[in-house]
Design an enzyme around this catalytic site. Sequence first.
Site, PDB file in Angstrom:
ATOM      1  N   SER A 429      12.322   8.130  -2.513  1.00 47.20           N
ATOM      2  CA  SER A 429      13.401   9.011  -2.091  1.00 47.20           C
ATOM      3  C   SER A 429      14.094   9.624  -3.317  1.00 47.20           C
ATOM      4  CB  SER A 429      14.372   8.245  -1.187  1.00 47.20           C
ATOM      5  OG  SER A 429      15.274   9.123  -0.555  1.00 47.20           O
ATOM      6  N   ASP A 526       9.553  12.925   8.468  1.00 45.46           N
ATOM      7  CA  ASP A 526      10.604  12.942   7.457  1.00 45.46           C
ATOM      8  C   ASP A 526      10.959  14.386   7.117  1.00 45.46           C
ATOM      9  OD1 ASP A 526      12.264  12.539   5.292  1.00 45.46           O
ATOM     10  OD2 ASP A 526      10.825  11.365   4.130  1.00 45.46           O
ATOM     11  N   HIS A 556      11.323   8.248   7.105  1.00 44.03           N
ATOM     12  CA  HIS A 556      11.847   8.096   5.748  1.00 44.03           C
ATOM     13  C   HIS A 556      12.304   6.661   5.502  1.00 44.03           C
ATOM     14  CE1 HIS A 556      13.504   9.813   2.039  1.00 44.03           C
ATOM     15  NE2 HIS A 556      14.503   8.942   2.187  1.00 44.03           N
TER      16      HIS A 556
END
Length: 587
Positions: A429, A526, A556
């Site tokens: 991320s 995502d 995610h």
Amino acid sequence: MTTTGGASAGKLGGSNIGRRRAAAAEGSRENYHDRRSEIVGAAVTLFRERGYHRTSLADIAEAIGTERASLYYYFSSKEEILNEAVTPVVLRNTAVVEELRDSAEPVPGKLRRLIVGLLTSYAEHYPLLFLYLEENLSHVAESQEAWAAQMRAVNQRFAAALEEIIAQGVADGSLRALADPRILANGVMGTVSWTHRWFNPRHSSTGAAAIGEAYADLLLGGLVTGSATSSAAGSAAGSAAGSAAGSAAGSAAGSAAGSLAGGPGDGPAWLAAAHPDVARVAARFDAAGVPPYQVLSVRQARDLMAGVTRLQAPEVPVARVRDLLVPGAAGQLPARVYHPAPGRPLPLVVYLHGGGWTAGGLTESDRPCRRLAAAGDCVVVAVEYRRAPETKFPGPLEDCVAAVRWLAGAAGADAVEADGSRVVLLGDSSGGNLVAATTLCLRDEGGPRLSAQVLLYPCLAAARTSEFGSYRQFANGPLMTRAEMEWFWGHYLRTEADEQDPRAAPLLAADVSHLPPALVVVAELDPLRDEGLAYAARLRAAGVPAESTVYRGAAHGFWWMDGEMRQAGELDKQLARFLRMHCAAEG
């Protein structure tokens, strides 16, 4: 999962249809998932109007204005279409019974909600659940065996949760111990499932909810003890009247029961494509009222993210785990070293954690790093860079660059007992963002040279101005939304002008050549999916070996949630293979 580039690029099916279907699934056609949903919707309508056995693939193709052969780019059989339609319904019902099990509501109220909710769900989605019971799990096609095994496991979860609800009632004295809880649970399920054989909601003058209430009265009349009967009746009446006296757990159970009953529509658009684990966790979050990050303070967001450890499996043993300080751009930074074989100079993986630059740290990433060190046979050093908004861009990036330089140097490598000539950067991320930006900085500012970079569902371009299709398709989740990403970016950047700085948004870098080999992993559901794939494509176009993988049905952040998301284990194995391949080449 689907992989592009690298050693796996040539493994697609050999037939023309297989190649085109794989290409469509990879995302080369923007409307692929919309087209699948259209096919499923048309098929369900035909199943309802004509009957399942009287509906052919040709009928479905005609209903959507295409040829039968075109369907094979999306589904291999009518059974697969039915599975696609029914799976999210079954998963949602299972998630709800688990939420009811965990709620604080009195057991008689839980059972009433469950029975009414099941009948209502059956009517709402007719004839899917009937076909699921009568066809797909009773006469499983060979090609659907894996799906059937997965769904049988889901059914076992449902039965176990219901059995536990009844055991709760026996233990607290609200239900009579007429038989073993398993027998009573099977009796409840049998009564409801028998209805599937005679109740057609399209031709019945009695609604599903009324039938459910009658069943609840009948079953609870025999099970509920005298002291609990009035309480159960009051609970049902209070629920119908919308009483606000319930606790937060009771509210969550009520919300879950509403989801089970179907409500308007068939749930969020992403649900049909979701992995069962994603659907279950998302339903749990929804039922528990987990707030989105953008409505929280930074402190509250950090506390919320700290709860991810409850979604992680027990820690994997690692021979030596110790904390130390490493140099950052403005002082010493906390770091944690994971060494699976002290005394051996193993490859070094520098891990930069996710958390939107504002949250996350050594605690949240401890178990994932243990898994990585054990599976990859490498020394993992997790670095806790300074976080936003206390330290905005470029401070966290400068910390990462300084830490990597020291760890890859002689002093740092000796301190962590690693081979400084074999260094991989890995981040998830926002950590993936920092990995990409750090590799660019190291290339432009004299090294050190890296063996590889690994970006897990990275954020590589500012959310506020993103025009990627996945940002539109999954703007409302699951598990991460566009509004949340905009909130994180807003805390990280100093001004909107920073959105155009390639150190903050590596996808905007003018030159991505001469970078280390890359593995870019994205989750299908995502908002960040498309920018990750775009970055991998840019790397390949610039001559950088870059492998990209789409984990189908994933959301995610799944790598941190291995206690709930089985795909995290699949990713562990992929990471181990990638590290062995790229670090061995350096040895």
